[in-house]
Design a protein around this motif. Structure first.
Motif: not given
Length: 267
Positions: A220-225, A227-237, A169-175
């Motif tokens: 992302a939705r509040l799901q670990k997978e 969120l992980a994909r969203a952060y990976a795409h964000a770094l690539a962007l 939940a905190r990771s989603l907020d930081v996203l």
């Protein structure tokens, strides 16, 4: 006539018949040619100094139109939900504080200051609105680009760390902060940075299809997978954005740091 326009007219008429009101200005969508049936109505009202202490905003707004909810938010704005479910924002200040209008200049572009004028008895409102006119602040600077990139890195690393700790939940907020700074940079890339502060406004029309898809990939939705994909795409962007912008801007974030973040993500 839109219901919002009826409310705006009611505010104007109330000002004209209330001797306590010294000046009134409007801001928001209806002063930028973007007002529609979903827009809010937003005002600053300046009350004569000798009447301000006794002034009752709830009573004043109730005489504009019926409302179901009124409260003061964390910014000191009086927020109103009218009975027709239109939102309103009202700032009530002493007339002696009218110079606060000049502080709006750094916040954006005010294309039609005449539409911001609602009512005035002092002769002081129009000059201050005129001050807001013209070009807005220059957003496409190395200072702003670095501000966005540096804050992106900070939010990205924090979001990845709390996700690994299991705080989804905190990771989603930081996203949301990662998204904010990514959008600011995408707006620089498209040379549409006027909405630097209101970065999601009209996004579907402001970004081209490719950049909009890039933004979608960092949601992302509040799901670990997810969120992980969203952060990976964000770094690539971020890496692609530096590559596309580095000829025009000097970056404090370098490829070495981004490479370190990429390896950190792969652990």
């Amino acid at each position: 006539m839109l219901l919002q326009e009826q409310l705006i007219q009611s505010v104007k008429e109330k000002c004209e018949h209330d001797s306590d009101v010294a000046s009134c200005m409007m801001y928001g969508s209806f002063t930028k040619g973007e007002g529609d049936q979903y827009a809010d109505v937003e005002f600053y009202l300046f009350i004569k100094d000798n009447e301000f202490e006794a002034f009752r905003s709830r009573r004043w707004i109730a005489e504009i139109a019926s409302y179901d909810l009124m409260f003061r938010n964390e910014y000191g704005t009086e927020v109103v939900v009218f009975s027709n479910l239109i939102r309103g924002e009202f700032h009530f200040l002493p007339a002696s504080e009218i110079d606060v209008i000049k502080t709006f200049k750094p916040t954006g572009v005010f294309p039609d200051t005449e539409s911001m004028f609602i009512y005035d008895t002092t002769g002081m409102l129009k000059p201050r609105l005129d001050f807001l006119g013209g070009r807005g602040p220059e957003r496409m600077t190395s200072e702003n680009v670095n501000f966005a990139f540096n804050n992106f890195v900070n939010a990205w690393l924090m979001g990845v760390n709390v996700l690994r700790r299991g705080e989804m939940a905190r990771s989603l907020d930081v996203l949301t902060q990662v998204q904010k700074h990514s959008l600011q940079l995408l707006r620089v890339k498209e040379r549409k940075a006027d909405r630097w502060l209101n970065y999601t406004k009209n996004l579907e029309n402001d970004l081209n299809a490719e950049n909009y898809r890039d933004y979608c990939l960092i949601t992302a939705r509040l799901q670990k997978e997810e969120l992980a994909r969203a952060y990976a795409h964000a770094l690539a962007l971020a890496e692609r954005l530096i590559e596309s912008l580095e000829t025009d801007y000097d970056f404090e974030v370098d490829a070495k740091l981004l490479n370190k973040l990429r390896h950190y993500l792969m652990r």
